[in-house]
Write a protein that holds these residues in place. Structure first.
Motif, PDB file in Angstrom:
ATOM      1  N   UNK A 184      43.080  79.070  17.753  1.00 44.30           N
ATOM      2  CA  UNK A 184      43.441  78.714  19.153  1.00 44.30           C
ATOM      3  C   UNK A 184      42.009  78.586  20.056  1.00 44.30           C
ATOM      4  N   UNK A 185      42.164  77.421  20.791  1.00 47.64           N
ATOM      5  CA  UNK A 185      41.130  76.938  21.541  1.00 47.64           C
ATOM      6  C   UNK A 185      40.937  77.654  22.886  1.00 47.64           C
ATOM      7  N   UNK A 186      39.776  78.057  23.523  1.00 49.57           N
ATOM      8  CA  UNK A 186      39.650  78.835  24.653  1.00 49.57           C
ATOM      9  C   UNK A 186      39.210  77.938  25.793  1.00 49.57           C
ATOM     10  N   UNK A 187      39.003  76.548  25.605  1.00 54.78           N
ATOM     11  CA  UNK A 187      38.582  75.582  26.517  1.00 54.78           C
ATOM     12  C   UNK A 187      39.628  74.791  26.825  1.00 54.78           C
ATOM     13  N   UNK A 188      39.772  74.815  28.327  1.00 53.48           N
ATOM     14  CA  UNK A 188      40.868  74.011  28.829  1.00 53.48           C
ATOM     15  C   UNK A 188      41.338  74.552  30.170  1.00 53.48           C
ATOM     16  N   UNK A 189      41.882  73.769  31.013  1.00 50.15           N
ATOM     17  CA  UNK A 189      42.198  74.150  32.584  1.00 50.15           C
ATOM     18  C   UNK A 189      43.407  75.101  32.622  1.00 50.15           C
ATOM     19  N   UNK A 190      44.074  75.156  31.395  1.00 50.67           N
ATOM     20  CA  UNK A 190      45.164  76.048  31.342  1.00 50.67           C
ATOM     21  C   UNK A 190      45.268  76.808  30.003  1.00 50.67           C
ATOM     22  N   UNK A 191      45.664  78.036  30.135  1.00 54.55           N
ATOM     23  CA  UNK A 191      45.857  78.942  28.942  1.00 54.55           C
ATOM     24  C   UNK A 191      47.292  79.495  29.168  1.00 54.55           C
ATOM     25  N   UNK A 192      47.842  79.758  27.711  1.00 55.99           N
ATOM     26  CA  UNK A 192      49.234  80.595  27.644  1.00 55.99           C
ATOM     27  C   UNK A 192      49.041  81.692  26.686  1.00 55.99           C
ATOM     28  N   UNK A 193      49.539  82.881  27.301  1.00 52.22           N
ATOM     29  CA  UNK A 193      49.646  84.155  26.225  1.00 52.22           C
ATOM     30  C   UNK A 193      50.885  84.809  26.632  1.00 52.22           C
ATOM     31  N   UNK A 194      51.285  85.633  25.806  1.00 52.58           N
ATOM     32  CA  UNK A 194      52.148  86.429  25.936  1.00 52.58           C
ATOM     33  C   UNK A 194      52.133  88.202  25.492  1.00 52.58           C
ATOM     34  N   UNK A 195      52.639  88.865  25.944  1.00 45.27           N
ATOM     35  CA  UNK A 195      52.210  90.311  25.824  1.00 45.27           C
ATOM     36  C   UNK A 195      53.562  91.277  26.072  1.00 45.27           C
ATOM     37  N   UNK A 196      53.676  92.274  25.319  1.00 51.23           N
ATOM     38  CA  UNK A 196      54.604  93.445  25.544  1.00 51.23           C
ATOM     39  C   UNK A 196      53.807  94.785  25.620  1.00 51.23           C
ATOM     40  N   UNK A 197      54.316  95.540  26.610  1.00 52.71           N
ATOM     41  CA  UNK A 197      53.605  96.825  27.130  1.00 52.71           C
ATOM     42  C   UNK A 197      54.065  97.966  26.238  1.00 52.71           C
ATOM     43  N   UNK A 198      53.129  99.027  26.137  1.00 55.63           N
ATOM     44  CA  UNK A 198      53.304 100.177  25.448  1.00 55.63           C
ATOM     45  C   UNK A 198      54.621 100.780  25.791  1.00 55.63           C
ATOM     46  N   UNK A 199      54.766 101.033  27.034  1.00 56.12           N
ATOM     47  CA  UNK A 199      56.021 101.453  27.302  1.00 56.12           C
ATOM     48  C   UNK A 199      56.534 101.075  28.967  1.00 56.12           C
ATOM     49  N   UNK A 200      57.642 101.642  29.171  1.00 55.54           N
ATOM     50  CA  UNK A 200      58.410 101.080  30.335  1.00 55.54           C
ATOM     51  C   UNK A 200      57.999 101.967  31.317  1.00 55.54           C
ATOM     52  N   UNK A 201      56.941 102.125  31.978  1.00 53.69           N
ATOM     53  CA  UNK A 201      56.767 103.084  32.890  1.00 53.69           C
ATOM     54  C   UNK A 201      56.264 102.373  34.291  1.00 53.69           C
ATOM     55  N   UNK A 202      56.544 103.240  35.373  1.00 57.10           N
ATOM     56  CA  UNK A 202      56.082 102.738  36.908  1.00 57.10           C
ATOM     57  C   UNK A 202      54.602 102.334  36.635  1.00 57.10           C
ATOM     58  N   UNK A 203      54.367 100.976  37.248  1.00 57.23           N
ATOM     59  CA  UNK A 203      53.032 100.515  37.330  1.00 57.23           C
ATOM     60  C   UNK A 203      52.533 100.002  35.956  1.00 57.23           C
ATOM     61  N   UNK A 204      53.082  99.879  35.051  1.00 58.30           N
ATOM     62  CA  UNK A 204      52.452  99.580  33.751  1.00 58.30           C
ATOM     63  C   UNK A 204      52.259  97.800  33.906  1.00 58.30           C
ATOM     64  N   UNK A 205      53.326  97.140  34.472  1.00 54.88           N
ATOM     65  CA  UNK A 205      53.276  95.619  34.444  1.00 54.88           C
ATOM     66  C   UNK A 205      52.208  95.336  35.512  1.00 54.88           C
ATOM     67  N   UNK A 206      52.298  96.256  36.915  1.00 55.63           N
ATOM     68  CA  UNK A 206      51.132  95.772  37.720  1.00 55.63           C
ATOM     69  C   UNK A 206      49.681  95.802  37.280  1.00 55.63           C
ATOM     70  N   UNK A 207      49.521  97.044  36.314  1.00 58.98           N
ATOM     71  CA  UNK A 207      48.186  97.223  35.860  1.00 58.98           C
ATOM     72  C   UNK A 207      47.704  96.197  34.976  1.00 58.98           C
ATOM     73  N   UNK A 208      48.723  95.556  34.320  1.00 60.70           N
ATOM     74  CA  UNK A 208      48.476  94.415  33.460  1.00 60.70           C
ATOM     75  C   UNK A 208      48.139  93.219  34.085  1.00 60.70           C
ATOM     76  N   UNK A 209      48.815  93.025  35.058  1.00 61.88           N
ATOM     77  CA  UNK A 209      48.794  91.795  36.022  1.00 61.88           C
ATOM     78  C   UNK A 209      47.485  91.893  36.740  1.00 61.88           C
ATOM     79  N   UNK A 210      46.987  93.235  37.312  1.00 59.14           N
ATOM     80  CA  UNK A 210      45.652  93.310  37.818  1.00 59.14           C
ATOM     81  C   UNK A 210      44.715  92.663  37.153  1.00 59.14           C
TER      82      UNK A 210
END
Length: 279
Positions: A184-210
């Motif tokens: 997978x290339x790291x060169x380009x104007x756009x990148x796509x990724x996907x992730x799942x978090x360890x647990x559904x806790x308050x602030x977990x997604x916010x921390x990832x997006x930070x």
């Protein structure tokens, strides 16, 4: 070069495959139609083809969930290039418009023309098919059936153009991905990724997006899909704009990794927007 796409002949997927092959300077590609988006991805993952073209997002109906699910299942596949294709639907048939009692098409195309159908064919039964071109094939010769498909599909199956364009939104467009196996290339104007978090806790997604926010990386898309393991557990698909090169992306992946149960980077790649150039 063998390229799988959502068939049969005459689909928007075929149009996208031909455009992407041209952008990649692929001489005389062999286009192999498949039945269903999952089959398109499986053809590449199994090695039966060298590349695959799949729709990932429509400007009216949003993400193509079958594509997102297939990408997550085959996180070893890489996105090599993206193409935004303008979508102009036609109503195709062999009989008069006033005699149409059934309209066939892919569910996304039916949804993209729902207002037009309500206004002009309110009594017609709407029947889903595996693709727009397959709908065109199925209505050929019928006096009471019509298909929503491309003008090209109408030519392929000898159908009359009963109305055009019939999509509810003039700027309707679909983003297609060219997938390949390998690095997978790291060169380009756009990148796509996907992730799942360890647990559904308050602030977990916010921390990832930070991780994206404090590097000033704009998310051009974020979408969630259920993990299919338990209620309330989700996978997040993100597209990032990379105006300053690959450095911030590498940093973000390092910071994001310990926050995630699973992290898949599908690659950075060029994007061509035909919808803008043809508007």
């Amino acid at each position: 070069m063998r390229i799988a796409y959502l068939g049969p002949v005459g689909t928007y997927g075929e149009q996208a495959a031909r455009q992407l092959a041209q952008l990649e300077d692929l001489a005389e590609p062999i286009l192999l139609p498949q039945i269903g988006i999952r089959a398109v991805v499986e053809a590449l993952a199994s090695g039966r083809t060298d590349a695959a073209v799949v729709p990932v997002e429509n400007s009216v109906e949003g993400g193509v969930t079958a594509c997102l699910d297939a990408l997550w299942e085959h996180s070893d596949l890489a996105i090599a290039r993206a193409l935004v294709l303008p979508i102009r639907h036609a109503l195709l048939g062999s009989g008069p418009l006033e005699g149409i009692s059934e309209v066939l098409s892919h569910p996304q195309a039916l949804a993209q023309c729902s207002q037009w159908l309500d206004d002009h064919l309110p009594q017609a039964l709407q029947l889903p098919t595996s693709s727009t071109a397959d709908a065109a094939r199925m209505v050929a010769g019928s006096r009471f059936r019509a298909a929503i498909a491309s003008q090209q599909a109408g030519l392929e199956h000898g159908l009359e153009e009963l109305a055009f364009p019939i999509n509810d939104v003039a700027g309707n467009c679909t983003r297609f991905l060219l997938l390949r196996r390998g690095e997978r290339s790291c060169e380009g104007p756009v990148a796509s990724l996907a992730f799942s978090l360890h647990s559904n806790q308050p602030g977990a997604l916010l921390e990832a997006l930070g991780c994206f926010a404090h590097r000033a990386l704009n998310m051009s898309r974020i979408e969630s899909r259920p993990s299919k393991r338990e209620m309330g557990e989700y996978i997040f698909f993100v597209d990032l704009e990379l105006p300053e090169g690959p450095g911030p992306l590498a940093e973000v992946l390092i910071e994001l990794q310990p926050l995630c149960e699973h992290l898949a980077m599908f690659g950075a790649y060029p994007l061509t927007n035909l919808a803008v150039s043809q508007s």
